[in-house]
Design a protein around this motif. Structure first.
Motif, PDB file in Angstrom:
ATOM      1  N   PRO A  63       1.122  -1.327   0.058  1.00 33.97           N
ATOM      2  CA  PRO A  63       0.126   0.485   0.088  1.00 33.97           C
ATOM      3  C   PRO A  63       1.044   1.175  -0.177  1.00 33.97           C
ATOM      4  N   ALA A  64       0.302   2.261  -1.070  1.00 35.10           N
ATOM      5  CA  ALA A  64       1.032   3.918  -0.402  1.00 35.10           C
ATOM      6  C   ALA A  64       1.378   4.020   0.690  1.00 35.10           C
ATOM      7  N   ALA A  65       2.241   5.017   0.661  1.00 33.96           N
ATOM      8  CA  ALA A  65       1.622   5.780   1.645  1.00 33.96           C
ATOM      9  C   ALA A  65       1.015   7.027   2.830  1.00 33.96           C
ATOM     10  N   PRO A  66       0.267   7.083   3.384  1.00 28.87           N
ATOM     11  CA  PRO A  66      -0.522   8.012   3.223  1.00 28.87           C
ATOM     12  C   PRO A  66      -0.066   9.236   3.213  1.00 28.87           C
ATOM     13  N   LYS A  67      -0.917  10.029   3.125  1.00 31.49           N
ATOM     14  CA  LYS A  67      -0.402  11.402   2.380  1.00 31.49           C
ATOM     15  C   LYS A  67      -0.759  12.476   3.244  1.00 31.49           C
ATOM     16  N   ARG A  68       0.693  12.980   3.032  1.00 30.79           N
ATOM     17  CA  ARG A  68       0.686  14.290   4.402  1.00 30.79           C
ATOM     18  C   ARG A  68      -0.727  15.300   4.351  1.00 30.79           C
ATOM     19  N   VAL A  69      -0.849  15.500   5.154  1.00 34.70           N
ATOM     20  CA  VAL A  69      -1.783  16.725   5.577  1.00 34.70           C
ATOM     21  C   VAL A  69      -1.361  17.634   6.569  1.00 34.70           C
ATOM     22  N   SER A  70      -1.409  18.978   5.869  1.00 34.78           N
ATOM     23  CA  SER A  70      -0.943  20.034   6.925  1.00 34.78           C
ATOM     24  C   SER A  70      -2.202  20.908   7.667  1.00 34.78           C
ATOM     25  N   LYS A  71      -1.956  21.788   8.703  1.00 34.08           N
ATOM     26  CA  LYS A  71      -3.326  22.492   8.929  1.00 34.08           C
ATOM     27  C   LYS A  71      -4.242  23.242   7.889  1.00 34.08           C
ATOM     28  N   PHE A  72      -2.761  23.416   6.986  1.00 33.23           N
ATOM     29  CA  PHE A  72      -3.603  24.831   5.825  1.00 33.23           C
ATOM     30  C   PHE A  72      -3.661  23.714   4.817  1.00 33.23           C
ATOM     31  N   ASP A  73      -4.268  22.493   4.873  1.00 32.31           N
ATOM     32  CA  ASP A  73      -4.739  21.632   3.858  1.00 32.31           C
ATOM     33  C   ASP A  73      -6.304  21.568   4.806  1.00 32.31           C
ATOM     34  N   VAL A  74      -6.370  21.360   5.702  1.00 34.59           N
ATOM     35  CA  VAL A  74      -8.144  21.511   6.083  1.00 34.59           C
ATOM     36  C   VAL A  74      -8.387  22.063   6.453  1.00 34.59           C
ATOM     37  N   ALA A  75      -7.255  23.398   6.485  1.00 33.48           N
ATOM     38  CA  ALA A  75      -8.323  24.652   6.886  1.00 33.48           C
ATOM     39  C   ALA A  75      -8.835  24.948   5.316  1.00 33.48           C
ATOM     40  N   PHE A  76      -8.282  25.076   4.239  1.00 34.58           N
ATOM     41  CA  PHE A  76      -8.618  25.106   2.888  1.00 34.58           C
ATOM     42  C   PHE A  76     -10.358  24.325   2.785  1.00 34.58           C
ATOM     43  N   GLU A  77      -9.854  22.721   3.245  1.00 31.33           N
ATOM     44  CA  GLU A  77     -11.289  22.205   3.181  1.00 31.33           C
ATOM     45  C   GLU A  77     -12.327  22.823   3.466  1.00 31.33           C
ATOM     46  N   LYS A  78     -12.313  23.113   4.960  1.00 38.29           N
ATOM     47  CA  LYS A  78     -13.369  23.939   5.652  1.00 38.29           C
ATOM     48  C   LYS A  78     -13.886  24.457   4.394  1.00 38.29           C
ATOM     49  N   GLN A  79     -13.072  25.532   4.584  1.00 38.32           N
ATOM     50  CA  GLN A  79     -13.529  27.020   3.577  1.00 38.32           C
ATOM     51  C   GLN A  79     -14.512  26.477   2.315  1.00 38.32           C
ATOM     52  N   LEU A  80     -13.584  25.489   1.365  1.00 39.27           N
ATOM     53  CA  LEU A  80     -14.267  25.093   0.361  1.00 39.27           C
ATOM     54  C   LEU A  80     -15.759  24.650   0.758  1.00 39.27           C
ATOM     55  N   VAL A  81     -16.199  23.670   1.415  1.00 37.75           N
ATOM     56  CA  VAL A  81     -16.667  23.251   2.965  1.00 37.75           C
ATOM     57  C   VAL A  81     -18.124  24.045   2.542  1.00 37.75           C
ATOM     58  N   LYS A  82     -17.674  25.359   3.362  1.00 39.65           N
ATOM     59  CA  LYS A  82     -18.628  26.727   3.857  1.00 39.65           C
ATOM     60  C   LYS A  82     -19.206  27.181   2.318  1.00 39.65           C
ATOM     61  N   LYS A  83     -18.363  27.176   1.528  1.00 36.04           N
ATOM     62  CA  LYS A  83     -18.680  28.531   0.104  1.00 36.04           C
ATOM     63  C   LYS A  83     -19.629  27.606  -0.549  1.00 36.04           C
ATOM     64  N   ALA A  84     -20.158  25.524  -0.500  1.00 36.34           N
ATOM     65  CA  ALA A  84     -20.835  25.594  -1.173  1.00 36.34           C
ATOM     66  C   ALA A  84     -22.255  25.520  -1.187  1.00 36.34           C
ATOM     67  N   PRO A  85     -22.883  25.743  -2.506  1.00 35.88           N
ATOM     68  CA  PRO A  85     -24.580  26.056  -1.932  1.00 35.88           C
ATOM     69  C   PRO A  85     -24.996  25.323  -1.605  1.00 35.88           C
TER      70      PRO A  85
END
Length: 85
Positions: A63-85
């Motif tokens: 199996p591939a190694a899990p992708k590293r996720v930074s706190k900035f990636d998490v914050a960006f994902e949250k912003q994308l969810v908020k902007k969805a109609p």
């Protein structure tokens, strides 16, 4: 070396890193098919395969190694969810 062999070699190199087994080796037949062994003189781990099938086989071994996720990636994902109609 052709682009085909480079793609297959890269897949085997990734497998070596993921599995910790530096003895994995790739061979190419005269008809342009690829197969994998666990080391020189060892029996093949698969039948000779086309490039896409070979890369999929090699990627499926370890199996591939899990992708590293930074706190900035998490914050960006949250912003994308908020902007969805």
């Amino acid at each position: 070396m052709s682009g085909r062999a480079t793609r297959a070699t890269t897949a085997v190199d990734r497998l070596k890193v993921r599995s910790g087994n530096a003895k994995y080796s790739m061979s190419r037949t005269g008809s342009g098919h690829f197969f994998l062994t666990e080391g020189p003189g060892q029996p093949p781990l698969c039948a000779p395969l086309e490039l896409d099938d070979f890369v999929a086989f090699v990627n499926g071994i370890s199996p591939a190694a899990p992708k590293r996720v930074s706190k900035f990636d998490v914050a960006f994902e949250k912003q994308l969810v908020k902007k969805a109609p």
